[in-house]
Design an enzyme around this catalytic site. Structure first.
Site, mmCIF file in Angstrom:
data_model
loop_
_atom_site.group_PDB
_atom_site.id
_atom_site.type_symbol
_atom_site.label_atom_id
_atom_site.label_comp_id
_atom_site.label_asym_id
_atom_site.label_seq_id
_atom_site.Cartn_x
_atom_site.Cartn_y
_atom_site.Cartn_z
ATOM 1 N N CYS A 1 0.828 -1.213 0.000
ATOM 2 C CA CYS A 1 0.000 0.000 0.000
ATOM 3 C C CYS A 1 0.860 1.260 0.000
ATOM 4 C CB CYS A 1 -0.929 -0.003 1.207
ATOM 5 S SG CYS A 1 -1.833 1.530 1.387
ATOM 6 N N CYS B 1 -1.415 1.744 -3.131
ATOM 7 C CA CYS B 1 -2.436 2.792 -2.930
ATOM 8 C C CYS B 1 -1.867 4.202 -2.847
ATOM 9 C CB CYS B 1 -3.212 2.543 -1.637
ATOM 10 S SG CYS B 1 -3.476 0.834 -1.205
ATOM 11 N N LYS C 1 0.084 5.471 -6.020
ATOM 12 C CA LYS C 1 -0.930 5.506 -7.096
ATOM 13 C C LYS C 1 -1.838 6.716 -6.935
ATOM 14 C CE LYS C 1 -4.719 4.275 -6.404
ATOM 15 N NZ LYS C 1 -5.200 2.934 -6.258
ATOM 16 N N TYR D 1 -8.858 -3.174 -11.268
ATOM 17 C CA TYR D 1 -8.549 -1.908 -10.595
ATOM 18 C C TYR D 1 -7.340 -1.224 -11.229
ATOM 19 C CZ TYR D 1 -11.331 -3.114 -6.404
ATOM 20 O OH TYR D 1 -12.322 -3.409 -5.524
ATOM 21 N N GLU E 1 -7.191 2.261 -13.358
ATOM 22 C CA GLU E 1 -6.583 3.416 -12.696
ATOM 23 C C GLU E 1 -5.403 3.938 -13.518
ATOM 24 O OE1 GLU E 1 -5.895 1.974 -8.704
ATOM 25 O OE2 GLU E 1 -7.972 2.403 -8.122
ATOM 26 N N HIS F 1 -27.229 21.901 -0.776
ATOM 27 C CA HIS F 1 -27.200 22.465 -2.122
ATOM 28 C C HIS F 1 -26.191 23.606 -2.231
ATOM 29 C CE1 HIS F 1 -28.912 23.267 -6.031
ATOM 30 N NE2 HIS F 1 -28.992 24.545 -5.714
ATOM 31 N N GLU G 1 -25.759 15.796 -3.106
ATOM 32 C CA GLU G 1 -27.190 15.958 -2.801
ATOM 33 C C GLU G 1 -28.047 15.000 -3.637
ATOM 34 O OE1 GLU G 1 -29.114 19.721 -3.927
ATOM 35 O OE2 GLU G 1 -27.422 20.122 -5.241
HETATM 36 P P1 NDP Z 1 -8.081 -7.337 -10.502
HETATM 37 O O1 NDP Z 1 -8.397 -8.588 -9.807
HETATM 38 O O2 NDP Z 1 -8.775 -6.084 -10.108
HETATM 39 O O3 NDP Z 1 -8.333 -7.531 -12.056
HETATM 40 C C1 NDP Z 1 -7.651 -8.515 -12.778
HETATM 41 C C2 NDP Z 1 -8.043 -8.399 -14.244
HETATM 42 O O4 NDP Z 1 -7.191 -9.247 -14.994
HETATM 43 C C3 NDP Z 1 -9.465 -8.832 -14.517
HETATM 44 O O5 NDP Z 1 -9.965 -8.073 -15.567
HETATM 45 C C4 NDP Z 1 -9.284 -10.292 -14.903
HETATM 46 O O6 NDP Z 1 -10.274 -10.757 -15.765
HETATM 47 C C5 NDP Z 1 -7.980 -10.234 -15.649
HETATM 48 N N1 NDP Z 1 -7.240 -11.491 -15.588
HETATM 49 C C6 NDP Z 1 -7.079 -12.320 -14.539
HETATM 50 N N2 NDP Z 1 -6.287 -13.350 -14.850
HETATM 51 C C7 NDP Z 1 -5.934 -13.174 -16.133
HETATM 52 C C8 NDP Z 1 -5.117 -13.903 -17.030
HETATM 53 N N3 NDP Z 1 -4.517 -15.022 -16.661
HETATM 54 N N4 NDP Z 1 -4.966 -13.431 -18.286
HETATM 55 C C9 NDP Z 1 -5.566 -12.288 -18.678
HETATM 56 N N5 NDP Z 1 -6.345 -11.548 -17.870
HETATM 57 C C10 NDP Z 1 -6.527 -11.989 -16.624
HETATM 58 O O7 NDP Z 1 -6.497 -7.211 -10.431
HETATM 59 P P2 NDP Z 1 -5.489 -5.969 -10.435
HETATM 60 O O8 NDP Z 1 -4.200 -6.565 -10.840
HETATM 61 O O9 NDP Z 1 -6.039 -4.823 -11.188
HETATM 62 O O10 NDP Z 1 -5.425 -5.569 -8.910
HETATM 63 C C11 NDP Z 1 -5.059 -6.541 -7.939
HETATM 64 C C12 NDP Z 1 -5.793 -6.332 -6.653
HETATM 65 O O11 NDP Z 1 -5.248 -5.219 -5.982
HETATM 66 C C13 NDP Z 1 -7.276 -6.011 -6.814
HETATM 67 O O12 NDP Z 1 -8.055 -7.163 -6.875
HETATM 68 C C14 NDP Z 1 -7.568 -5.197 -5.604
HETATM 69 O O13 NDP Z 1 -7.932 -6.058 -4.558
HETATM 70 C C15 NDP Z 1 -6.247 -4.526 -5.289
HETATM 71 N N6 NDP Z 1 -6.291 -3.114 -5.728
HETATM 72 C C16 NDP Z 1 -7.202 -2.274 -5.177
HETATM 73 C C17 NDP Z 1 -7.261 -0.953 -5.563
HETATM 74 C C18 NDP Z 1 -8.289 -0.060 -4.975
HETATM 75 O O14 NDP Z 1 -8.858 -0.413 -3.940
HETATM 76 N N7 NDP Z 1 -8.601 1.089 -5.584
HETATM 77 C C19 NDP Z 1 -6.343 -0.409 -6.568
HETATM 78 C C20 NDP Z 1 -5.428 -1.389 -7.083
HETATM 79 C C21 NDP Z 1 -5.423 -2.685 -6.676
HETATM 80 P P3 NDP Z 1 -11.580 -11.533 -15.214
HETATM 81 O O15 NDP Z 1 -12.503 -10.483 -14.714
HETATM 82 O O16 NDP Z 1 -12.052 -12.242 -16.413
HETATM 83 O O17 NDP Z 1 -11.105 -12.463 -14.135
#
Ligand code: NDP
Length: 448
Positions: free
Chosen positions: A43, A48, A51, A178, A182, A437, A442
């Site tokens: 984080c 976090c 970022k 995510y 982002e 307002h 709101e």
């Molecule tokens: P996410 O789990 O958010 O998203 C992963 C993405 O990659 C999905 O679209 C998924 O598709 C795809 N995917 C998964 N496996 C494969 C693969 N083998 N080949 C191709 N595509 C794939 O992961 P992130 O890496 O973006 O973030 C990791 C974690 O970090 C998040 O889950 C979150 O918990 C945390 N995070 C939180 C943030 C916040 O709170 N704002 C910001 C950044 C990270 P599908 O949907 O089909 O599985």
């Protein structure tokens, strides 16, 4: 006094580990923490915090563009990536220092080296010393998943993205979660051409479909490209140093950087888990019960390494509950219901509770209320970007079971509104609240 060197040995100095250490030490426990990298964890060091600072930095692109309509004569502006990068890394270093100070103030012993399990009550430090503890807490987090791909050595992940030498002109981002959304916003605002490649046609799975559709629409209008139902065959380095993504399901793409954000996997390799008998899931996450206890009674785990909900505030709560339960004589369990979350895209998303689809499945009859509006500031700025707020209500009880928002400052607004959803307030309670307002928030009390 026990025969162990410490009452608690924590492996991992991230959000969960540091909170557990500090609270347990506050309860009088003799605590040690081992951290092989930097104190603060994902984080603070590579997640976090840096970022969000980049998100702030990126937002100036729109603010500066909008300023003219508010009467400001804005000279031509130039963005200097190394300045922002180095300022962000400086802030990260400051926070890392604060984490160290907090532990020192609580008389926690810090080992700046890797620790592995060698017994139910023993860890071995990289320097060779073996240390014993009444309880061991594993809080080693997770790391970006890497694809099995020819040319994988050319990609970057969220670990490297904060350290780029120069700003890429063309960025390809793999994944639709995510991090992908982002960083798509961040790089786009900094002037790069961004292409998101996703394996399906669903991004941000788990968020309300209508809200996600709005983000896709706005992103497309800004010029961010999407390649759905597509994947990578290989990535080739070109003689000029650029990258060629040879694709499956779409045309090949040229890029200066390829960022993979396809999820995160628990850091459980070579930790001695198997040798000591700590069970892991198929994904390699440590299996724990509601008290964060693993299959070995003296060994516990919190945070991303358990792969429950990978969010910092959840890891912090788990670490705190663990310390209170086992060192403060105040048994506590984390309540995983109604956890708010946000995507710091441009514009950001905030959500809490059930999506419309989840609520329909779970409750049967529901009512939804939406407000689809253009924020006052966007109107004057001539920015054609509409916000969308959505309330999901249980028809039988009138309780608001879900709130989903996309628009400026949505996460800031959502945090307060999440209290109402968590408290199971009814739609009539929202209606009874007088609007403040003129605000965007709101809209929450004006949906009829
Ligand atoms: P996410 O789990 O958010 O998203 C992963 C993405 O990659 C999905 O679209 C998924 O598709 C795809 N995917 C998964 N496996 C494969 C693969 N083998 N080949 C191709 N595509 C794939 O992961 P992130 O890496 O973006 O973030 C990791 C974690 O970090 C998040 O889950 C979150 O918990 C945390 N995070 C939180 C943030 C916040 O709170 N704002 C910001 C950044 C990270 P599908 O949907 O089909 O599985």
């Amino acid at each position: 006094m026990s025969d162990f060197d410490f009452d608690l040995f924590v492996i991992g100095g991230g959000s969960g580990g540091v909170r557990a250490s500090r609270i347990a030490a506050g309860h009088g426990a003799r605590v040690a923490v081992a951290e092989e990298h930097k104190m603060g964890g994902t984080c603070v060091i590579r997640g976090c915090v840096p970022k969000k600072l980049l998100v702030y930095g990126a937002h100036f692109a729109e603010d500066i563009a909008d300023a003219a309509m508010f009467g400001w004569d804005v000279p031509e502006c130039r963005f200097d990536w190394p300045v922002l990068r180095d300022n962000v890394l400086g802030e990260v270093a400051r926070l890392e220092g604060l984490y160290g100070e907090t532990l020192a103030n609580h008389k926690v012993t810090v080992f700046k080296e890797r620790a592995t399990l060698v017994g139910p009550n023993q860890v071995r430090l990289a320097s060779g010393r073996t240390v014993s503890a009444g309880k061991i807490l594993i809080a080693v987090g997770a790391r970006p998943s890497l694809p099995k791909l020819e040319g994988v050595e050319h990609i970057i992940t969220s670990n490297e993205v904060f350290h780029l030498e120069r700003l890429p002109k063309r960025v390809v981002i793999a994944g639709g979660g995510y991090i992908a959304n982002e960083f798509a916003g961040i790089f786009h605002q900094f002037g790069a051409h961004v292409t998101i490649v996703n394996r399906s046609d669903t991004i941000l799975r788990g968020y309300d479909e209508q809200i996600v559709d709005r983000l896709v629409k706005i992103s497309l209008a800004k010029g961010i490209d999407f390649r759905f139902n597509s994947g990578f065959d290989r990535i080739e380095k070109q003689p000029d140093g650029s990258l060629r993504c040879v694709m499956k399901g779409c045309d090949d793409i040229e890029a200066d950087e390829v960022l993979f954000a396809i999820g995160r996997q628990p850091n459980t390799e070579e930790l001695g888990l198997e040798e000591v008998g700590v069970e892991v899931t198929e994904r390699g996450a440590i299996k724990v019960d509601a008290d964060n206890r693993s299959s070995v009674p003296s060994i516990f785990a919190v945070g991303d390494v358990t792969d429950r909900i990978q969010l910092t505030p959840v890891a912090i709560r788990e670490g705190h509950a663990f310390a209170d339960t086992f060192f403060g004589n105040k048994p506590q369990r984390v309540d995983y219901g109604c956890i708010p979350s946000a995507v710091f895209s441009h514009p950001p998303i905030g959500a809490v509770g059930l999506t419309e689809a989840q609520a329909k499945n779970r409750l049967g009859v529901i009512r939804t209320f939406t407000s689809d509006f253009r924020a006052m500031k966007n109107v004057l700025a001539g920015r054609n970007e509409r916000s969308l707020y959505k309330l999901v209500v249980d028809a039988a009880s009138d309780e608001v079971v879900g709130l989903h928002m996309i628009g400026p400052d949505a996460p800031e607004i959502l945090q307060a509104a999440a209290i109402a959803v968590k408290a199971r307030l009814k739609k009539t309670d929202f209606d009874a609240t007088v609007a403040l307002h003129p605000t965007m928030a709101e809209e929450l009390v004006l949906m009829r």
